[in-house]
Design an enzyme around this catalytic site. Structure first.
Site: not given
Length: 704
Positions: A496-497, A500, A503
């Protein structure tokens, strides 16, 4: 209002007068010169605590001068001399603030906390002085009013719109008396937000479950016992075992400890953080924050804070957010009740003379999982060694996007535990620098997050700025000679991180104001959550899930068990999350002052919703950092809103191939690269060809 200044306002920053001795430090203060380091990474080996305050002071001084030069210019306002000049202002403040506040999240101590508190009212004033600068706003409005004649690019149009709206939403159009009220509200809010977060950290660090009788460890895996012994030793209690409310310590205890009273003691220590009527109590602070936010929104003519916030999100209105939350609540609550019945049946079969309680959930859910799927998470952990999982995430990015990760041992770290990597394109061209900080410390706040020391900017120009990004987590630590072996939840969090981070790395924006994760709150979780979908796919497990001792790839039998149990406990997971999301929205849709105690408010509202007593809201009011000490007020719903997007987006890969490079390129070019330059739904449709369907999310969570 400029996002950088708003970040500082929310975080709570500022300065005090600098004496002559401090001003002399300018020559050896690393913040006052260009970093002479690889890729201009922060020189953590040179930065000292005493460098921060004078750098903040100078940054404020320079920032004011730059803003005054724009506001008082005699030239006709243009996009170049007003909007771009404004976007570039405050560079030194950005530079020192990005280091200080990132360190405050992971390396906090009494000195840093005291300086943050000292700076808070001054930064708030600094931010307000900019957002309420009448001459500056007049010039920005002059450019804005001419936008249709300026032949601006899409990115320029978006930046102009967001800067203009930022000033309007920052109070520029308010009458003088309301501007004064706004200043007072913002100053008090910044102080309260800072105080709330400090209290949660102190409460987390202060609670210990100390065990001195080995019989009380019954049921616990050896690795968990070993970690508790190391924690005890580090706290000066050698020969005992210490468990804390940090999740890598708490959750295994709740899952495996046979001693029910001790499970209750630890869990209640966790859920009562900030609610102990001591110096770290957050009840009044949370109440004041709720009321001040409501007052602030009403200054602008909104009924409540949620209306003010959601206007700029994909949901647009609180009603639309509630519509999704209520739909999912109605589907998930019956599943959670069914899970309770299944676990109560086990209790009764074992001769237990009690009803399932909240502190029992993990223990009996684990038993139920074994009974249903013959699966124990402890079987999986040897295959989830942290470096293998990290490398798995890296290999996934390589397969999808062709990028490489190069260890960099020549770059200074902010903590010895850091890992540092350089990201490169397939052709070797530089993308950015990646700091990883994976394990809990007393100085680190709980949870996991991505942040940056520098954002991407200058795409398409000769002044390209590459990003410096970090992932901060609180994963299970190594114990003795055994490396860190992650839980399945921790595996998902790592991916998940990492999403990020991608991104931020893949951003291709001209202006940092719009780059990377500078997007709507309910869109920002799409790039992170979509990565979770790969974690337990058989093809992905074959890449990274290797036994830490033997190197053996996870057996097909275990993979099948993972697949079969994919929807297990989703009633609980969905309900506890939705309870927190709806509590957040309930607080922030209040249009009259909250007069009752927040715990009473929380209890009454969740009872009205029909939350069952066996489940607590994922976050209770007094430690709900996301909404009271972070950027998710009236926005915690964003995870499930983005869940609709990520579940639908992953279907594109299921349809074309898990590692299909063409689909990955569509996602990178239309979602990850664009930052906040365009409407998020338009970007999504450009990637997917249609608006998202809710069905993949419902299927994934067993709600359909």
């Amino acid at each position: 209002m400029k996002k950088t200044f708003f970040y500082l306002l929310v975080a709570g920053v500022v300065f005090t007068a600098c004496d002559e001795k401090k001003s002399m430090q300018k020559t050896d203060n690393p913040f006052f010169a260009e970093y002479n380091t690889p890729f201009q990474t922060p020189p953590f080996d040179l930065i000292k605590f005493e460098h921060f305050e004078p750098a903040f002071m100078k940054g404020m001084e320079e920032g004011r001068a730059e803003i005054d030069a724009i506001a008082n210019s005699k030239e006709t306002p243009t996009f170049e001399n007003t909007i771009i000049a404004y976007e570039k202002a405050g560079a030194l403040l950005d530079k020192v603030g990005s280091v200080f506040y990132n360190l405050k999240g992971s390396e906090n101590n009494e000195s840093i906390a005291a300086l943050a508190k000292k700076l808070s009212p001054l930064t708030t004033k600094y931010s307000a002085d900019i957002s309420l600068n009448e001459n500056l706003f007049k010039r920005i409005k002059t450019v804005y009013d001419q936008k249709d004649q300026l032949e601006l690019s899409i990115e320029e149009q978006s930046m102009l719109e967001k800067i203009y709206q930022g000033f309007v939403r920052g109070g520029a159009n308010l009458p003088a008396d309301k501007k004064d009220q706004l200043r007072k509200i913002d100053e008090e809010l910044s102080s309260l937000i800072l105080h709330f977060g400090e209290n949660v950290l102190n409460e987390t660090n202060n609670f210990e479950l100390v065990i001195d009788n080995k019989k009380d460890l019954a049921g616990l895996p050896e690795g968990v016992i070993g970690a508790a012994a190391e924690t005890a030793k580090a706290k000066g209690k050698e020969g005992k075992w210490v468990f804390t409310t940090q999740k890598p310590s708490m959750l295994p205890f709740l899952q495996y400890a046979e001693n029910r009273d001790l499970r209750k003691q630890l869990y209640m220590g966790y859920v009562n953080r900030g609610n102990n009527n001591n110096e770290y109590d957050n009840k009044e602070i949370a109440k004041k924050i709720v009321n001040l936010r409501m007052q602030r929104a009403q200054l602008f003519g909104y009924n409540n804070h949620a209306e003010f916030i959601l206007e700029q999100n994909m949901a647009k209105t609180p009603e639309k957010a509630f519509e999704l939350l209520n739909k999912l609540w109605s589907a998930a609550l019956p599943n959670a009740k069914k899970e309770v019945k299944e676990m109560q049946k086990i209790i009764d079969q074992e001769g237990g003379k009690f009803k399932l309680a909240s502190w029992d959930w993990w223990y009996y859910a684990n038993k139920l999982k074994k009974a249903k799927y013959n699966l124990d998470e402890e079987e999986l952990r040897p295959y989830f060694e942290i470096n293998n999982v990290r490398d798995g995430a890296f290999k996934l990015a390589g397969k999808l996007y062709g990028i490489k990760f190069i260890p960099r041992n020549d770059i200074a770290k902010f903590n010895p535990e850091n890992q540092v990597y350089e990201l490169q394109e397939a052709d070797g061209s530089h993308i950015g620098i990646f700091y990883l900080d994976y394990h809990p410390r007393a100085s680190k706040r709980g949870g996991a997050w991505m942040s940056s020391f520098r954002k991407q900017a200058g795409f398409g120009t000769d002044k390209s700025v590459t990003p410096i990004i970090m992932n901060i987590c609180n994963f299970t630590k190594p114990v003795g000679d055994t490396p860190a072996l992650l839980t399945p939840d921790e595996v998902q969090t790592l991916f998940h991180e990492f999403g990020h981070a991608l991104h931020g790395f893949f951003s291709k924006c001209k202006y940092k104001y719009l780059s990377g994760t500078s997007v709507a709150r309910d869109f920002v979780e799409l790039p992170s959550q979509v990565m979770e979908n790969w974690c337990f796919e058989p093809e992905m497990l074959a890449i990274y899930a290797k036994h830490y001792k033997t190197g053996e790839v996870i057996p097909a039998e275990l993979v099948k068990k993972i697949q079969n149990s994919g929807k297990f406990n989703q009633g609980f997971a969905t309900v506890e999350y939705l309870a927190a999301s709806m509590l957040d929205m309930k607080y922030h849709t209040l249009s009259e002052p909250l007069t009752e105690d927040v715990m009473t408010f929380e209890k009454n509202y969740l009872k009205e919703l029909g939350l069952i007593p066996e489940i607590y809201s994922r976050y209770r009011s007094t430690y709900f950092n996301h909404i009271f000490a972070g950027g998710y007020s009236a926005g915690y719903y964003a995870y499930i809103w983005a869940g609709v997007l990520d579940s639908d987006a992953f279907q594109a890969f299921k349809e074309t191939g898990l590692f299909n490079k063409e689909t990955a390129k569509l996602f990178r070019d239309n979602v990850l690269a664009k930052g906040g330059t365009e409407d998020p739904m338009e970007l999504y449709v450009r990637f997917r060809g249609a608006e998202p369907s809710i069905d993949p999310l419902l299927n994934k969570r067993g709600l359909k």
